[in-house]
Scaffold this motif. Structure first.
Motif, PDB file in Angstrom:
ATOM      1  N   GLU A  89       0.914  -1.166   0.150  1.00  0.00           N
ATOM      2  CA  GLU A  89      -0.019  -0.188  -0.008  1.00  0.00           C
ATOM      3  C   GLU A  89       0.851   1.223   0.160  1.00  0.00           C
ATOM      4  OE1 GLU A  89      -2.337  -3.413   1.218  1.00  0.00           O
ATOM      5  OE2 GLU A  89      -0.512  -2.629   2.058  1.00  0.00           O
ATOM      6  N   GLN A  90       2.109   1.358   0.751  1.00  0.00           N
ATOM      7  CA  GLN A  90       2.770   2.509   0.696  1.00  0.00           C
ATOM      8  C   GLN A  90       3.405   2.642  -0.345  1.00  0.00           C
ATOM      9  OE1 GLN A  90       5.302   0.936   4.065  1.00  0.00           O
ATOM     10  NE2 GLN A  90       4.458   2.515   5.501  1.00  0.00           N
ATOM     11  N   LEU A  91       3.970   1.393  -1.217  1.00  0.00           N
ATOM     12  CA  LEU A  91       4.311   1.430  -2.465  1.00  0.00           C
ATOM     13  C   LEU A  91       3.677   2.043  -3.547  1.00  0.00           C
ATOM     14  CD1 LEU A  91       6.712  -1.792  -2.475  1.00  0.00           C
ATOM     15  CD2 LEU A  91       7.532   0.517  -1.974  1.00  0.00           C
ATOM     16  N   GLN A  92       2.266   1.506  -3.524  1.00  0.00           N
ATOM     17  CA  GLN A  92       1.295   2.054  -4.534  1.00  0.00           C
ATOM     18  C   GLN A  92       1.143   3.706  -4.310  1.00  0.00           C
ATOM     19  OE1 GLN A  92      -0.672  -0.071  -6.835  1.00  0.00           O
ATOM     20  NE2 GLN A  92      -0.617   1.966  -7.568  1.00  0.00           N
ATOM     21  N   ALA A  93       1.046   4.139  -3.063  1.00  0.00           N
ATOM     22  CA  ALA A  93       0.925   5.490  -2.863  1.00  0.00           C
ATOM     23  C   ALA A  93       1.674   6.265  -3.372  1.00  0.00           C
ATOM     24  CB  ALA A  93       0.598   5.732  -1.518  1.00  0.00           C
ATOM     25  N   LEU A  94       3.064   5.731  -3.292  1.00  0.00           N
ATOM     26  CA  LEU A  94       4.409   6.437  -3.736  1.00  0.00           C
ATOM     27  C   LEU A  94       4.313   6.478  -5.337  1.00  0.00           C
ATOM     28  CD1 LEU A  94       7.039   5.436  -1.476  1.00  0.00           C
ATOM     29  CD2 LEU A  94       6.373   7.537  -1.745  1.00  0.00           C
ATOM     30  N   ALA A  95       3.849   5.307  -5.747  1.00  0.00           N
ATOM     31  CA  ALA A  95       4.032   5.096  -7.398  1.00  0.00           C
ATOM     32  C   ALA A  95       2.830   6.132  -7.968  1.00  0.00           C
ATOM     33  CB  ALA A  95       3.540   3.870  -7.789  1.00  0.00           C
TER      34      ALA A  95
END
Length: 345
Positions: free
Chosen positions: A251-257
């Motif tokens: 979820e954190q990586l998705q938000a950054l992307a």
């Protein structure tokens, strides 16, 4: 060839005006991921309910990485640290596979399952006593050190080129031989859990070497206590050399992307971070260039065994075996972009 945009064509192909039939309309296609070169190590906090390969593919698409692999699968039930290697980092994945690891787990006493965890079918149920702490500790000590362990039938171990779980799912009789593993720590964290919610649960901490199955440890603990047991929860805490990992959730990586795909690069560790447990050999620029071309070097001082080889510029060049008489033999060479390392393209 002339390319025609169907949205700009006023008829349905039969000379009649108006919209085309629904069967002939083209559905909008998703933009295909454009994969490219990405190098580095991601310390992923794998969620429960997802296989390690599914987690790998999710983050590989987020990073648009053309090459990636994970180092040591976690069961779908498990959460926690799953190192993901991209690009040149895949060349050290084997080293991380053999590293020591630590877990927190919850054992459900009184039930034996066919997978040795909560995702399997219950094979039998037994009564659970109010075991004294010293009896539990004695059972844990019996499963510590160098022990013989029988891996779970439902495991990724291969026989005849096929995983054992595939054979088990077909209903085949699977015989699994015991093998030696090393368990550094197997400790009770909380005895109170035995009474929580009226369920017989034990919270345990495990530190172990490569090839050890926590599911098997919990199964054997249940047998030592005489009641049977399976893994209800499992979380991997660390993998050497990442003892205090900064993990990233999907979820954190998705938000950054979604905000800025370039920000994902800050989540990656360099390849060197995975080599800190190896002895380091530093070469001159000239010697590093020869090594990077696959040449063996003589009279190299250092400890015998597997070593990480660096140039005096600080660039990591590769992995090598150093013999007792000082012969440095290349094992894996890193192929960095121009200016990023010394290995040839």
């Amino acid at each position: 060839m002339v390319s025609i945009d169907p949205a700009a064509t006023p008829d349905d192909g039969a000379g009649r005006g108006g919209p085309a039939p629904a069967s002939s309309r083209r559905r909008p296609q998703r933009a295909r991921t454009r994969f490219g070169r990405v190098d580095g190590i991601l310390l992923l906090d794998k969620p429960a309910g997802m296989s390690s390969n599914q987690a790998l593919q999710r983050v590989r698409h987020l990073f648009c990485a053309e090459k990636g692999g994970h180092t040591g699968a976690l069961d779908p039930l498990a959460t926690g640290l799953l190192p993901i290697c991209f690009g040149e980092a895949t060349k050290i994945a084997g080293n991380l596979l053999g590293a020591s690891k630590a877990y927190d787990t919850v054992a459900r006493l009184g039930q034996v399952t066919d997978t040795d965890d909560a995702q399997g079918q219950v094979l039998c149920e037994r009564n659970v006593q109010a075991y004294p702490i010293d009896r539990i500790d004695a059972a844990l000590r019996s499963l510590t050190g160098r022990i013989q362990q029988r891996p779970p039938i439902y495991s990724a171990l291969k026989r005849g080129g096929e995983p054992l779980y595939a054979k088990a799912r077909r209903g085949e009789v699977v015989e699994v031989q015991a093998r030696e593993v090393f368990v550094r720590t197997f400790e009770l964290q909380a005895a109170d859990d035995l009474l929580d919610d009226g369920r017989p649960l034990l919270r345990l901490h495990v530190e172990c070497g490569s090839g050890t199955y926590v599911r098997s440890l919990v199964r054997d603990l249940g047998e030592a206590l005489g009641c049977g047991a399976h893994v209800a929860q499992l979380r991997r805490l660390w993998v050497d050399p990442f003892r205090e990992p900064r993990m990233w959730t999907i979820e954190q990586l998705q938000a950054l992307a979604e905000r800025d795909p370039r920000a994902l690069q800050a989540c990656l560790l360099p390849v060197e971070a995975g080599l800190v447990g190896l002895p380091r050999i530093d070469l001159t620029v000239e010697a590093a260039a020869r090594f990077g071309q696959g040449q063996r070097l003589n009279k190299v001082p250092g400890p015998a065994g597997l070593v990480a080889v660096f140039s005096e510029t600080g660039a990591v060049v590769g992995l090598a075996q150093l013999s007792r008489d000082g012969v440095l033999s290349p094992q894996r060479l890193f192929n960095w972009p121009t200016g990023g390392g010394l290995s040839p393209d």
